[in-house]
Design a protein around this motif. Structure first.
Motif, PDB file in Angstrom:
ATOM      1  N   GLU A 198      -1.770   3.226 -20.644  1.00 16.13           N
ATOM      2  CA  GLU A 198      -1.652   4.416 -19.808  1.00 16.13           C
ATOM      3  C   GLU A 198      -2.402   5.553 -20.458  1.00 16.13           C
ATOM      4  O   GLU A 198      -2.529   5.618 -21.674  1.00 16.13           O
ATOM      5  CB  GLU A 198      -0.177   4.799 -19.697  1.00 16.13           C
ATOM      6  CG  GLU A 198       0.508   4.145 -18.529  1.00 16.13           C
ATOM      7  CD  GLU A 198       1.790   4.876 -18.224  1.00 16.13           C
ATOM      8  OE1 GLU A 198       1.733   5.971 -17.667  1.00 16.13           O
ATOM      9  OE2 GLU A 198       2.843   4.330 -18.570  1.00 16.13           O
TER      10      GLU A 198
ATOM     11  N   HIS B 183      10.793   2.808 -28.232  1.00 12.45           N
ATOM     12  CA  HIS B 183      10.593   1.388 -27.940  1.00 12.45           C
ATOM     13  C   HIS B 183       9.257   0.947 -28.516  1.00 12.45           C
ATOM     14  O   HIS B 183       8.474   1.776 -28.979  1.00 12.45           O
ATOM     15  CB  HIS B 183      10.696   1.104 -26.438  1.00 12.45           C
ATOM     16  CG  HIS B 183       9.705   1.808 -25.569  1.00 12.45           C
ATOM     17  ND1 HIS B 183       9.611   3.178 -25.471  1.00 12.45           N
ATOM     18  CD2 HIS B 183       8.739   1.327 -24.739  1.00 12.45           C
ATOM     19  CE1 HIS B 183       8.659   3.511 -24.625  1.00 12.45           C
ATOM     20  NE2 HIS B 183       8.096   2.405 -24.172  1.00 12.45           N
TER      21      HIS B 183
ATOM     22  N   ASP C 274       1.723   2.196 -26.356  1.00  7.97           N
ATOM     23  CA  ASP C 274       1.410   3.613 -26.136  1.00  7.97           C
ATOM     24  C   ASP C 274       2.362   4.535 -26.893  1.00  7.97           C
ATOM     25  O   ASP C 274       2.173   5.751 -26.919  1.00  7.97           O
ATOM     26  CB  ASP C 274       1.384   3.957 -24.628  1.00  7.97           C
ATOM     27  CG  ASP C 274       2.579   3.441 -23.865  1.00  7.97           C
ATOM     28  OD1 ASP C 274       3.248   2.512 -24.357  1.00  7.97           O
ATOM     29  OD2 ASP C 274       2.855   3.957 -22.770  1.00  7.97           O
ATOM     30  N   HIS C 275       3.392   3.976 -27.527  1.00  2.76           N
ATOM     31  CA  HIS C 275       4.332   4.778 -28.316  1.00  2.76           C
ATOM     32  C   HIS C 275       4.331   4.389 -29.791  1.00  2.76           C
ATOM     33  O   HIS C 275       4.800   5.154 -30.624  1.00  2.76           O
ATOM     34  CB  HIS C 275       5.750   4.619 -27.748  1.00  2.76           C
ATOM     35  CG  HIS C 275       5.833   4.997 -26.310  1.00  2.76           C
ATOM     36  ND1 HIS C 275       6.250   6.234 -25.883  1.00  2.76           N
ATOM     37  CD2 HIS C 275       5.474   4.311 -25.190  1.00  2.76           C
ATOM     38  CE1 HIS C 275       6.168   6.291 -24.566  1.00  2.76           C
ATOM     39  NE2 HIS C 275       5.693   5.138 -24.124  1.00  2.76           N
TER      40      HIS C 275
ATOM     41  N   ASP D  83      10.700   6.029 -22.273  1.00  2.06           N
ATOM     42  CA  ASP D  83      10.267   5.678 -20.916  1.00  2.06           C
ATOM     43  C   ASP D  83      11.434   5.368 -19.972  1.00  2.06           C
ATOM     44  O   ASP D  83      11.223   4.864 -18.876  1.00  2.06           O
ATOM     45  CB  ASP D  83       9.305   4.478 -20.965  1.00  2.06           C
ATOM     46  CG  ASP D  83       7.917   4.908 -21.413  1.00  2.06           C
ATOM     47  OD1 ASP D  83       7.724   6.112 -21.672  1.00  2.06           O
ATOM     48  OD2 ASP D  83       7.028   4.046 -21.513  1.00  2.06           O
TER      49      ASP D  83
ATOM     50  N   HIS E 214       6.419  10.213 -21.214  1.00  5.80           N
ATOM     51  CA  HIS E 214       5.165  10.602 -20.559  1.00  5.80           C
ATOM     52  C   HIS E 214       5.487  11.807 -19.688  1.00  5.80           C
ATOM     53  O   HIS E 214       6.567  11.886 -19.110  1.00  5.80           O
ATOM     54  CB  HIS E 214       4.637   9.484 -19.644  1.00  5.80           C
ATOM     55  CG  HIS E 214       4.363   8.197 -20.360  1.00  5.80           C
ATOM     56  ND1 HIS E 214       3.136   7.877 -20.866  1.00  5.80           N
ATOM     57  CD2 HIS E 214       5.187   7.163 -20.677  1.00  5.80           C
ATOM     58  CE1 HIS E 214       3.193   6.690 -21.454  1.00  5.80           C
ATOM     59  NE2 HIS E 214       4.445   6.229 -21.352  1.00  5.80           N
TER      60      HIS E 214
HETATM   61 ZN   LIG Z   1       5.135   4.387 -22.257  1.00  9.64          ZN
END
Ligand SMILES: [Zn+2]
Length: 290
Positions: free
Chosen positions: A19, A66, A70-71, A156, A195
């Motif tokens: 993302e 998590h 992307d994290h 998320d 996000h």
């Molecule tokens: Zn995410």
């Protein structure tokens, strides 16, 4: 008592598989030790380090909501550069190691502590964050809640725009709805999502997110009561042309997630057509909840 300062650090990536933008949060106290909640992508490291420098702080720990890349990818690099540990839920530990291995990230010299279990707290200068296990997006997803100030970091589980990805095998819709209920019951005053922007009306947001899932579930049940359908047919009827082709797998997985929950809740007839290699699902209109 002085509250911690919170910096939202939106980080972006050029990795087309991920993302576009995610949030990392830097919590500092008296410009000394800092905590980081989520760490963005591999290419987020410099942006986050610059913010730590601006605050003249020293990174003390990285807490992952998590394991998704992307994290968490940035966490590996930051942990190595700053020599601070990464904390995650025990159920995220293995997927995290597998993710790092798949990206050829050396994990020998970083410390990963799978210690963030439900009910534990993260304490920092007399302030603490409750760890809340919020499975649904991933099995070991967590949120962090400061009961005193009402702020909550949701990863998320709650995001202000778009839809949270709940697809098998990582996701589970029933777990997700229960996690949302758990967060709603805590009545946070401000939500810092994984996000998008910070919201100070989290109750309305979370209630709407839950309602949308239940509406989709009702729609699927109604469609399956009208005639037998395959997963692909269901997805097509629900999303029609609204989903771009490259994202159609997300729509398919989302419907699969709903179907998984409905199959747990209700009696569904399953027909296999070995010639066409198709599985169809159907719900008798008289079928009630199991
Ligand atoms: Zn995410």
């Amino acid at each position: 008592m002085e509250q911690w300062s919170i910096d939202r650090i939106p980080v972006s990536t050029n990795d087309h598989l991920l993302e576009h933008e995610a949030n990392a949060y830097l919590l500092t106290h008296n410009c000394e030790d800092a905590l980081l909640i989520d760490a963005g992508y591999a290419d987020s490291t410099q942006t986050i380090l610059q913010q730590i420098e601006r605050r003249r702080a020293k990174l003390h720990g990285i807490y992952l909501t998590h394991y998704h890349p992307d994290h968490s990818l940035g966490a590996a690099y930051l942990a190595r550069l700053t020599n601070c540990p990464i904390y995650c839920h025990p159920l995220e530990y293995r997927p995290l190691l597998e993710l790092y291995a798949s990206r050829s990230i050396e994990i020998k010299n970083i410390h990963i502590m799978p210690s963030l279990v439900n009910g534990s707290t993260v304490t920092h200068y007399n302030q603490s964050l409750d760890v809340i296990h919020t499975p649904g997006h991933t099995h070991g997803h967590i949120a962090l809640h400061d009961k005193t100030s009402g702020i909550m970091f949701t990863g998320d589980t709650v995001i202000p725009q778009g839809t949270v990805w709940i697809g098998p095998p990582d996701g589970h819709l029933r777990d997700y709805l229960q996690s949302l209920d758990q967060l709603i019951a805590r009545k946070p005053s401000t939500v810092y999502p994984g996000h998008g922007v910070v919201t100070d009306q989290p109750d309305a947001l979370m209630t709407a997110m839950k309602a949308r899932r239940l509406m989709r579930e009702h729609q699927i049940i109604t469609l399956l009561q009208s005639s037998p359908k395959t997963l692909e047919q269901l997805t097509q009827e629900i999303y029609k042309e609204s989903v771009p082709t490259e994202m159609s797998w997300v729509a398919l997985k989302t419907v699969q997630g709903h179907l998984q929950k409905i199959r747990e809740d209700m009696i569904i007839s399953v027909t296999v057509d070995p010639v066409a290699n198709q599985i169809s699902y159907y719900i008798e209109s008289t079928t009630s909840v199991k």
